[in-house]
Design a protein around this motif. Sequence first.
Motif, PDB file in Angstrom:
ATOM      1  N   TRP A 216       0.735  -1.053  -0.041  1.00 47.77           N
ATOM      2  CA  TRP A 216       0.009  -0.069   0.132  1.00 47.77           C
ATOM      3  C   TRP A 216       0.883   1.318   0.072  1.00 47.77           C
ATOM      4  O   TRP A 216       0.338   2.407   0.015  1.00 47.77           O
ATOM      5  N   SER A 220      -2.015   3.080  -2.459  1.00 52.70           N
ATOM      6  CA  SER A 220      -3.046   3.856  -2.102  1.00 52.70           C
ATOM      7  C   SER A 220      -3.270   4.722  -3.208  1.00 52.70           C
ATOM      8  O   SER A 220      -4.583   4.845  -3.719  1.00 52.70           O
ATOM      9  N   PHE A 224      -6.696   3.620  -5.929  1.00 50.88           N
ATOM     10  CA  PHE A 224      -7.524   4.715  -5.741  1.00 50.88           C
ATOM     11  C   PHE A 224      -7.845   5.205  -7.275  1.00 50.88           C
ATOM     12  O   PHE A 224      -8.973   5.591  -7.710  1.00 50.88           O
ATOM     13  N   ILE A 296       2.089   5.797   3.194  1.00 54.62           N
ATOM     14  CA  ILE A 296       0.569   5.351   3.061  1.00 54.62           C
ATOM     15  C   ILE A 296      -0.375   6.404   3.186  1.00 54.62           C
ATOM     16  O   ILE A 296      -1.141   6.589   2.455  1.00 54.62           O
ATOM     17  N   LEU A 297      -0.203   6.870   4.436  1.00 51.50           N
ATOM     18  CA  LEU A 297      -1.198   8.011   5.175  1.00 51.50           C
ATOM     19  C   LEU A 297      -1.293   9.172   4.131  1.00 51.50           C
ATOM     20  O   LEU A 297      -2.358   9.991   3.938  1.00 51.50           O
ATOM     21  N   THR A 299      -0.125   9.653   1.032  1.00 52.82           N
ATOM     22  CA  THR A 299      -0.441   9.304  -0.418  1.00 52.82           C
ATOM     23  C   THR A 299      -1.943   9.165  -0.508  1.00 52.82           C
ATOM     24  O   THR A 299      -2.715   9.802  -1.411  1.00 52.82           O
ATOM     25  N   LEU A 300      -2.651   8.305   0.308  1.00 47.24           N
ATOM     26  CA  LEU A 300      -4.059   8.317   0.357  1.00 47.24           C
ATOM     27  C   LEU A 300      -4.683   9.303   0.680  1.00 47.24           C
ATOM     28  O   LEU A 300      -5.859   9.646   0.133  1.00 47.24           O
ATOM     29  N   SER A 304      -7.265  11.349  -1.932  1.00 47.57           N
ATOM     30  CA  SER A 304      -8.597  11.250  -1.281  1.00 47.57           C
ATOM     31  C   SER A 304      -9.066  12.726  -1.132  1.00 47.57           C
ATOM     32  O   SER A 304     -10.364  13.121  -1.491  1.00 47.57           O
TER      33      SER A 304
END
Length: 329
Positions: A216, A220, A224, A296-297, A299-300, A304
């Motif tokens: 991920w 991510s 997405f 991960i956080l 990029t997500l 988002s």
Amino acid sequence: MREVAFIKQNKEKWLSFEKAVINNDFKDPDELASQYVHLINDLAYAQTYYPKSKVIKYLNQLSAQAFQKIYKTKREDTNRILSFWKTEIPLICYQYRKFIYIAFIIFFAFTFIGVISAANDGEFVRSVLGDSYVNMSIENIEAGDPVAVYKSGSNWGSFIGITINNLRVGIIAFVLGIFLGIGTLYIMFKNCIMLGSFQYFFYEKEVFWESVRGIWIHGSMEIFAIVIEAAAGLILGASILFPATHSRYTSFKIGAKTGIKILISTFPFTFAAGFLEGFITRYSNVMPHVLSVAIILITLGVISYYYLIYPFKVYKESTQLTSLSPTSI
């Protein structure tokens, strides 16, 4: 509100906007885009409360003219490129947000099916991923490096190969939407089943966390973006199935142009995901846990925010500008 009052309240604004569209009387292209969104809201209101009214046909024609002008009147320079991602795409994502939500619901549903299938059939993972890939993964797990597959090849070779493949999947997911959206659903089903069974495989082998840290980091943005591309395919399919008051051909042209814009908007994220997979993921097992989680956080969070939150912000700002413009007084 009664129909007569609705028309009386907005008639002057519509006529002023129509005149501006016909005469191309917009100094700022973003002004046209923001007023277009306001017009779409009036059209949606009329379709909801006055479904048999002739005003729907008028607003449909006017919105179609405005839609074309938006992409013809903007300056073809650096500012135009900036406004594409800063204003146009967020407004399109806001207008078609239901398709994005539906795409995510389908994504989670199909992925869950993959997980459940793998959990209830010991041979399911092999039937989906192939014996050679499963055997290689088992060897990697036993060697203490579950995601060693991402370390094969050179950095640049992996980056280029992975990016081209992801672009191909996204484009196919969109183009197959022409088959009334069924082709897009097939691509989603195929990839989500693989994702769900793949992740369950690592869970079953008790290396789920290690797989998450590796997969991920790039997944991510990669996954997405594919979901957003699938939403574009669903828009294309819906434009054929549900032309509303447009002719089917006109509706298809609008759906195709809208879908292509959304598809193009995902390319930078796809390139970023390819870069991460080619240059960063291969070091996931040696980097600190906090760093991999942070990547991960972040990029997500970025992707988002752009597709799920930022469109509301741009829409709100555009409607505020429209309410202050002379055409709405």
